[in-house]
Scaffold this active site. Structure first.
Site, PDB file in Angstrom:
ATOM      1  N   CYS A  99      13.820  56.715 -19.904  1.00  0.00           N
ATOM      2  CA  CYS A  99      13.141  56.695 -18.605  1.00  0.00           C
ATOM      3  C   CYS A  99      13.570  55.455 -17.825  1.00  0.00           C
ATOM      4  O   CYS A  99      13.623  54.346 -18.390  1.00  0.00           O
ATOM      5  CB  CYS A  99      11.625  56.673 -18.820  1.00  0.00           C
ATOM      6  N   HIS A 127       4.903  52.424 -31.489  1.00  0.00           N
ATOM      7  CA  HIS A 127       5.414  53.386 -30.519  1.00  0.00           C
ATOM      8  C   HIS A 127       6.901  53.153 -30.276  1.00  0.00           C
ATOM      9  O   HIS A 127       7.366  52.009 -30.192  1.00  0.00           O
ATOM     10  CB  HIS A 127       4.646  53.251 -29.196  1.00  0.00           C
ATOM     11  N   GLU A 129       8.797  53.419 -27.694  1.00  0.00           N
ATOM     12  CA  GLU A 129       9.137  52.639 -26.510  1.00  0.00           C
ATOM     13  C   GLU A 129       9.034  51.144 -26.782  1.00  0.00           C
ATOM     14  O   GLU A 129       9.926  50.372 -26.421  1.00  0.00           O
ATOM     15  CB  GLU A 129       8.221  53.013 -25.341  1.00  0.00           C
ATOM     16  N   ASN A 227      -0.493  59.059 -24.093  1.00  0.00           N
ATOM     17  CA  ASN A 227      -1.145  59.176 -22.789  1.00  0.00           C
ATOM     18  C   ASN A 227      -2.142  60.335 -22.768  1.00  0.00           C
ATOM     19  O   ASN A 227      -3.157  60.277 -22.090  1.00  0.00           O
ATOM     20  CB  ASN A 227      -0.107  59.312 -21.673  1.00  0.00           C
TER      21      ASN A 227
END
Length: 287
Positions: A99, A127, A129, A227
């Site tokens: 992203c 996580h 990311e 999320n």
């Protein structure tokens, strides 16, 4: 029965881009295995559909098992530089679906932590990311999970030019705000980089507006989607009837008896699954 959809929900830009890049890579390499490092998105139905087209998910620790010259997709979460280097050594064709917002965080961490600033990253340590972003960090770097860890944090090396605070793109806006307030009271040289993706705030705000209009809320998304879990936490706090479901088959029986049902979905939830949930509710109402 009346169904009301949240004004903002479902695929975010980064996830939609990653899926489209994966579909393009599969179409251009018929009959070949196309790999993704980790699950491309946190949605089981979408992953099964991609797997049926030839996508094979492998853990980053399994890179050695990827054949030289293979097509490998880096998912929206991104990866650490050493992972990219390992793929390059195997002459893999890399499809970088990181992203753009995550890419920006990687560059910030690399730039600031390798100079005289000190970088603090908030987020889930496990996580993908966060692991990837941390891989870009120099010596002046710490990662904290939540407010409690922030309260215990002390600068390993006082006297740095600035303390740079940033976060995982899907981190809780409320938790980040609390940490920001705490750090402002402790570090006069604090610089805050609010790297939370607007999609996170937009989905939370849309859900809050939705809850006041409905008898119950269904939050659609994968069990492993951070999320989506945060959306469910908000729904549960604001609405007596709320449930986190992965698809139409998971709709709790009591929702078919409600007059007005609200629907929202995490950033990894495809449009087709949202449509299936709505159609199942309406079909039951018509029966």
């Amino acid at each position: 029965m009346r169904i009301i959809r949240a004004s903002v929900m479902g695929f975010c830009f980064g996830v939609r881009r990653a899926v489209e890049l994966a579909q393009k890579a599969l179409a251009e390499n018929p009959g070949k295995k196309v790999y993704s490092l980790g699950p491309l998105i946190h949605n089981e139905s979408a992953l099964r559909a991609l797997e049926s087209q030839g996508l094979v998910a492998v853990d980053e620790s399994g890179i050695s098992g990827i054949s030289d010259g293979s097509v490998v997709i880096i998912r929206a979460h991104g990866v650490a530089p050493d992972v990219s280097a390992a793929l390059e050594e195997k002459n893999c064709v890399i499809v970088d679906a990181t992203c753009p917002r995550v890419k920006a965080s990687q560059k910030m961490v690399e730039r600031y932590s390798n100079h005289n600033d000190y970088v603090v990253l908030t987020g889930d340590k496990n996580h993908g990311e966060v692991i990837g972003i941390a891989g870009y960090a120099g010596a002046n770097f710490s990662q904290i999970q939540d407010y409690d860890e922030a309260a215990r944090f002390s600068m390993p090396e006082p006297g740095k030019k600035n303390v740079i605070l940033l976060s995982q793109t899907t981190y809780s806006p409320a938790e980040f705000s609390r940490i920001e307030t705490l750090f402002k009271s402790r570090f006069a040289n604090l610089a805050v980089m609010n790297t939370i993706c607007p999609a996170t705030n937009e989905r939370q705000s849309a859900l809050e507006a939705l809850c006041s209009q409905v008898d119950g809320v269904l939050v659609i998304g994968g069990r492993n989607s951070a999320n989506t879990r945060r959306l469910y936490q908000t729904a549960r706090a604001l609405c007596d009837f709320s449930a986190h479901i992965q698809g139409a088959d998971d709709i709790p029986a009591e929702f078919f008896k409600l007059e007005t049902v609200g629907i929202t979905a995490g950033a990894s939830t495809p449009d087709a699954i949202i449509d299936e949930v709505e159609n199942r509710l309406l079909k039951s109402a018509d029966a």
